[in-house]
Design an enzyme around this catalytic site. Sequence first.
Site, PDB file in Angstrom:
ATOM      1  N   HIS A 198     -23.039  36.449  26.187  1.00  0.00           N
ATOM      2  CA  HIS A 198     -23.776  35.854  27.298  1.00  0.00           C
ATOM      3  C   HIS A 198     -23.552  34.347  27.336  1.00  0.00           C
ATOM      4  O   HIS A 198     -23.018  33.762  26.384  1.00  0.00           O
ATOM      5  CB  HIS A 198     -25.276  36.174  27.192  1.00  0.00           C
TER       6      HIS A 198
HETATM    7  P1  TYD Z   1     -30.209  37.857  22.508  1.00  0.00           P
HETATM    8  O1  TYD Z   1     -30.344  36.385  22.720  1.00  0.00           O
HETATM    9  O2  TYD Z   1     -29.556  38.655  23.603  1.00  0.00           O
HETATM   10  O3  TYD Z   1     -29.409  38.125  21.149  1.00  0.00           O
HETATM   11  P2  TYD Z   1     -27.846  38.029  20.816  1.00  0.00           P
HETATM   12  O4  TYD Z   1     -27.231  37.062  21.768  1.00  0.00           O
HETATM   13  O5  TYD Z   1     -27.784  37.589  19.406  1.00  0.00           O
HETATM   14  O6  TYD Z   1     -27.247  39.385  20.961  1.00  0.00           O
HETATM   15  O7  TYD Z   1     -31.639  38.446  22.186  1.00  0.00           O
HETATM   16  C1  TYD Z   1     -31.818  39.782  21.765  1.00  0.00           C
HETATM   17  C2  TYD Z   1     -33.184  40.258  22.228  1.00  0.00           C
HETATM   18  O8  TYD Z   1     -34.205  39.460  21.639  1.00  0.00           O
HETATM   19  C3  TYD Z   1     -33.357  40.163  23.734  1.00  0.00           C
HETATM   20  O9  TYD Z   1     -33.969  41.355  24.185  1.00  0.00           O
HETATM   21  C4  TYD Z   1     -34.295  39.031  23.933  1.00  0.00           C
HETATM   22  C5  TYD Z   1     -35.029  38.882  22.621  1.00  0.00           C
HETATM   23  N1  TYD Z   1     -35.315  37.482  22.273  1.00  0.00           N
HETATM   24  C6  TYD Z   1     -36.615  36.986  22.357  1.00  0.00           C
HETATM   25  O10 TYD Z   1     -37.557  37.713  22.726  1.00  0.00           O
HETATM   26  N2  TYD Z   1     -36.855  35.683  22.040  1.00  0.00           N
HETATM   27  C7  TYD Z   1     -35.857  34.846  21.643  1.00  0.00           C
HETATM   28  O11 TYD Z   1     -36.111  33.643  21.356  1.00  0.00           O
HETATM   29  C8  TYD Z   1     -34.524  35.353  21.573  1.00  0.00           C
HETATM   30  C9  TYD Z   1     -33.374  34.467  21.152  1.00  0.00           C
HETATM   31  C10 TYD Z   1     -34.296  36.681  21.891  1.00  0.00           C
END
Ligand code: TYD
Length: 141
Positions: free
Chosen positions: A53
């Site tokens: 992303h």
């Molecule tokens: P995401 O940022 O998509 O993780 P990665 O990029 O490492 O794969 O986040 C994963 C999940 O966690 C997503 O459903 C949103 C949640 N999340 C929160 O609730 N709070 C946060 O601060 C972060 C970073 C993620």
Amino acid sequence: MGWAEMEYKKINKIGTDVEGYLSVIESMKDIPFEVKRFYYIYGVPKMRKRGFHAHKKLEQYLFAINGKIRIYLDDGNVKESVLLSKPNEGVFIHKGVWREMEFVEKNSILCVLASHHYEEDDYIRDYDQFLDMVCQGYWKE
Ligand code: TYD
């Protein structure tokens, strides 16, 4: 935005004696934003990737407190990767940069300092949409 701004930066390491090290990151000094959020990612199987992303406005600083994590960065024009392999190495990620994080070693822990609180609306999770936004100059000053 030029590639040079996706800067790979060493964190200060204070003390070099046998009793260990202390690394410090200060807002607006070592990184160009006020930290509003800290989170960490762990327990990811070896060689698996997360991320996929970009962010509309969020800026982040990533460092691997344990293990080795390869960070793939793509600003829509330039692609580059950086291996975080020591606790005192980090990478600053601007807004508008597609990222993928590959957990090269088991038990790697990725720490993230972020410029804003969590907002799902700030995420761009579709790569084609990201490229469209780059083409439309969404992140141009
Ligand atoms: P995401 O940022 O998509 O993780 P990665 O990029 O490492 O794969 O986040 C994963 C999940 O966690 C997503 O459903 C949103 C949640 N999340 C929160 O609730 N709070 C946060 O601060 C972060 C970073 C993620």
